[in-house]
Design a protein around this motif. Structure first.
Motif, short mmCIF file in Angstrom:
data_model
loop_
_atom_site.label_atom_id
_atom_site.label_comp_id
_atom_site.label_asym_id
_atom_site.label_seq_id
_atom_site.Cartn_x
_atom_site.Cartn_y
_atom_site.Cartn_z
N ALA A 74 -25.09 -5.33 -9.02
CA ALA A 74 -23.78 -4.80 -9.51
C ALA A 74 -22.76 -4.49 -8.44
CB ALA A 74 -24.29 -3.96 -10.44
N VAL A 75 -23.12 -3.59 -7.58
CA VAL A 75 -22.04 -2.99 -6.32
C VAL A 75 -21.74 -4.11 -5.79
CG1 VAL A 75 -22.01 -1.61 -4.67
CG2 VAL A 75 -23.30 -0.78 -6.44
N ASP A 76 -22.81 -5.43 -5.26
CA ASP A 76 -22.09 -6.23 -4.41
C ASP A 76 -20.90 -6.98 -5.48
OD1 ASP A 76 -23.44 -5.38 -2.56
OD2 ASP A 76 -25.21 -6.85 -2.94
N ALA A 77 -21.37 -7.41 -6.57
CA ALA A 77 -20.38 -8.00 -7.55
C ALA A 77 -19.21 -7.48 -7.62
CB ALA A 77 -21.16 -8.33 -8.88
N ILE A 78 -19.04 -6.15 -7.87
CA ILE A 78 -17.78 -5.44 -7.82
C ILE A 78 -17.06 -5.40 -6.79
CG2 ILE A 78 -16.96 -3.13 -8.48
CD1 ILE A 78 -19.08 -2.61 -10.29
N THR A 79 -17.66 -5.24 -5.74
CA THR A 79 -16.97 -5.23 -4.47
C THR A 79 -16.54 -6.64 -4.04
OG1 THR A 79 -18.60 -3.49 -3.36
CG2 THR A 79 -16.98 -4.78 -1.95
N ALA A 80 -17.12 -7.59 -4.30
CA ALA A 80 -16.69 -9.06 -3.79
C ALA A 80 -15.38 -9.54 -4.91
CB ALA A 80 -17.98 -10.16 -4.22
N THR A 81 -15.84 -8.91 -6.24
CA THR A 81 -14.52 -9.34 -7.06
C THR A 81 -13.32 -8.48 -6.55
OG1 THR A 81 -16.07 -9.49 -8.79
CG2 THR A 81 -14.01 -9.16 -9.56
N LEU A 82 -13.34 -7.41 -6.17
CA LEU A 82 -12.30 -6.57 -5.77
C LEU A 82 -11.57 -7.20 -4.60
CD1 LEU A 82 -13.37 -2.87 -6.33
CD2 LEU A 82 -11.55 -3.98 -7.80
N ILE A 83 -12.27 -7.68 -3.83
CA ILE A 83 -11.76 -8.10 -2.59
C ILE A 83 -11.03 -9.50 -2.77
CG2 ILE A 83 -12.42 -9.38 -0.51
CD1 ILE A 83 -14.71 -7.71 -0.03
N LEU A 84 -11.50 -10.27 -3.90
CA LEU A 84 -10.89 -11.44 -4.31
C LEU A 84 -9.61 -11.24 -5.05
CD1 LEU A 84 -14.03 -13.78 -5.33
CD2 LEU A 84 -12.58 -14.11 -3.21
N ARG A 132 -29.59 -17.64 -5.12
CA ARG A 132 -28.48 -17.90 -5.53
C ARG A 132 -27.08 -17.71 -4.41
NH1 ARG A 132 -27.54 -14.66 -11.25
NH2 ARG A 132 -25.37 -15.91 -11.03
N LEU A 133 -26.40 -18.62 -4.09
CA LEU A 133 -25.47 -18.60 -3.17
C LEU A 133 -24.29 -17.83 -3.23
CD1 LEU A 133 -24.55 -19.35 -0.58
CD2 LEU A 133 -23.40 -21.56 -1.40
N PHE A 134 -23.65 -17.71 -4.80
CA PHE A 134 -22.50 -17.01 -5.01
C PHE A 134 -23.01 -15.78 -5.73
CE2 PHE A 134 -21.44 -21.62 -5.36
CZ PHE A 134 -20.75 -21.42 -4.31
N ILE A 135 -21.69 -14.78 -5.61
CA ILE A 135 -22.08 -13.49 -6.21
C ILE A 135 -22.62 -13.36 -7.53
CG2 ILE A 135 -20.14 -12.78 -4.82
CD1 ILE A 135 -18.46 -12.78 -7.22
N ASN A 136 -23.17 -12.34 -7.82
CA ASN A 136 -23.93 -12.20 -9.18
C ASN A 136 -23.04 -11.47 -9.82
OD1 ASN A 136 -25.54 -11.51 -11.20
ND2 ASN A 136 -26.87 -10.03 -10.11
N ALA A 137 -22.68 -12.39 -11.08
CA ALA A 137 -21.36 -11.97 -12.04
C ALA A 137 -21.93 -10.74 -12.98
CB ALA A 137 -20.97 -13.12 -12.86
N ASP A 138 -23.14 -10.53 -12.85
CA ASP A 138 -23.90 -9.42 -13.93
C ASP A 138 -23.43 -7.98 -13.34
OD1 ASP A 138 -25.15 -8.00 -15.96
OD2 ASP A 138 -27.06 -8.37 -15.10
N PHE A 139 -22.52 -7.40 -14.15
CA PHE A 139 -22.06 -6.27 -13.79
C PHE A 139 -22.79 -5.03 -14.63
CE2 PHE A 139 -18.34 -9.18 -13.07
CZ PHE A 139 -18.18 -8.54 -11.90
N ALA A 140 -23.75 -5.31 -15.29
CA ALA A 140 -24.56 -4.45 -16.16
C ALA A 140 -25.09 -3.36 -15.49
CB ALA A 140 -25.39 -4.98 -17.16
N GLY A 141 -25.23 -2.22 -15.35
CA GLY A 141 -25.83 -1.08 -14.76
C GLY A 141 -25.25 -0.94 -13.57
N TRP A 142 -25.83 0.13 -12.64
CA TRP A 142 -25.34 0.42 -11.44
C TRP A 142 -26.49 0.40 -10.38
CZ3 TRP A 142 -20.69 1.01 -10.03
CH2 TRP A 142 -20.35 1.85 -8.71
N ASN A 143 -26.77 -1.07 -10.04
CA ASN A 143 -27.43 -1.45 -8.92
C ASN A 143 -26.80 -2.05 -8.08
OD1 ASN A 143 -27.16 -4.15 -9.98
ND2 ASN A 143 -28.75 -3.70 -11.59
N HIS A 144 -27.81 -2.34 -7.14
CA HIS A 144 -27.36 -3.02 -5.83
C HIS A 144 -26.59 -4.35 -6.11
CE1 HIS A 144 -27.57 -5.39 -2.08
NE2 HIS A 144 -27.54 -4.30 -1.49
#
Length: 330
Positions: A297-307, A283-295
């Motif tokens: 999810a952290v990437d998705a949260i970070t990318a969302t905050l940046i945007l 998948r090219l775009f960020i993973n929108a699944d924020f469930a759990g505290w895995n790698h």
């Protein structure tokens, strides 16, 4: 009478420079002397000519003194450079004698010689160079450093010369190419795009480093796909920022808004692109699944905050820039 006086003033004004230099005829000199008795304007003009001549003489004398001082300093510096070079020759001669005395071939002698040449490039060359001292120093340092690497590689029977020299040249170009390109003469069309030339030069050397590393160390085609793929994507950010800042026509706020927006989009997608190149994700775009505290999810949260930070900020800059442009047009 006044008309005749005015005509006489014009004639005298034309003759005053010759009169001041004492190269006019006797009749002209007599005419000027008689006129200066009754004409305050021409007398003031003569005084100004004398003041100007005195000032020019002072400037000439000052330049002559400064020229003589600079000549003495250059001679002194040249002498110091020759003395330094002579001192550096002492260990060369000693090494040569010792190497021959013990019956060895001239092997490590050339390594010592190349090392001293490297030292001379930083000590002797700046003293001997009359003009463009920094350029001569950088050039001689680079050549002597490459010569030292080549000599060591040759006498150790290694095959690593390009593996060491290409990254070295890349590092030196990143540090010093902006200065070099600024001070060397270029054709007029190129002189207006020196920043672009530096960017192209550094990009070429970056790919050269990747290519040399691949030639010496790569064991599969995955190296070329991964290294060139990730490097090419990472180069998009500095290239876009450079093009916006250097060639953007929208004004400071508009360019700042575009830079912020592009940096935010790039930063939020870099992990996804790297994972795609590494084939860790399809998948090219960020993973929108924020469930759990895995790698993921952290990437998705970070990318969302940046945007969430960069998009409103970039749009705000664009709006301010648009309003300023409209205000300037009005």
């Amino acid at each position: 009478m006044n008309h005749n006086l005015i005509n006489q003033c014009e004639i005298v004004k034309d003759l005053l420079p010759l009169y001041q230099d004492d190269i006019c005829s006797d009749s002209s000199k007599k005419l000027i002397d008689e006129h200066l008795v009754t004409c305050e304007g021409c007398k003031d003009l003569l005084q100004k000519l004398k003041s100007t001549q005195l000032e020019e003489q002072l400037i000439t004398e000052k330049n002559n003194i400064l020229g003589l001082h600079a000549k003495k300093e250059r001679k002194k510096t040249f002498t110091i450079g020759i003395c330094t070079a002579s001192i550096l020759m002492i260990p060369v001669i000693v090494c040569l004698i010792c190497n021959l005395a013990i019956g060895h071939a001239l092997d490590w002698f050339f390594i010592v010689l190349a090392s001293l040449l490297l030292t001379a490039s930083l000590t002797v060359v700046p003293l001997l160079a009359q003009e463009h001292t920094v350029l001569w120093t950088l050039g001689s340092f680079t050549i002597s450093l490459l010569l030292l690497l080549f000599t060591i590689c040759l006498y150790t029977h290694g095959r690593w010369f390009f593996l060491a020299s290409v990254p070295t040249l890349f590092g030196l170009s990143v540090l010093f190419m902006p200065y070099v390109i600024r001070h060397i003469p270029l054709p007029k069309p190129l002189s207006q795009h020196k920043g672009l030339l530096v960017m192209i030069w550094d990009t070429i050397w970056l790919y050269a480093v990747l290519a040399v590393c691949g030639i010496y160390t790569a064991t599969s085609l995955d190296y070329w796909r991964i290294s060139f793929g990730i490097a090419s994507y990472c180069l998009i950010l500095p290239w876009m920022l450079f093009l916006i800042i250097r060639y953007g026509k929208g004004g400071a706020f508009t360019n700042a808004g575009l830079c912020v927006l592009f940096a935010g989009i790039f930063s939020s997608t870099i992990n996804s692109v790297v994972a795609l190149v590494l084939r860790e994700s399809s998948r090219l775009f960020i993973n929108a699944d924020f469930a759990g505290w895995n790698h993921a999810a952290v990437d998705a949260i970070t990318a969302t905050l940046i945007l969430l930070v960069t998009i409103p900020l970039g749009i705000a800059f664009l709006v301010i820039g648009y309003r300023k442009q409209r205000a300037n047009k009005q």
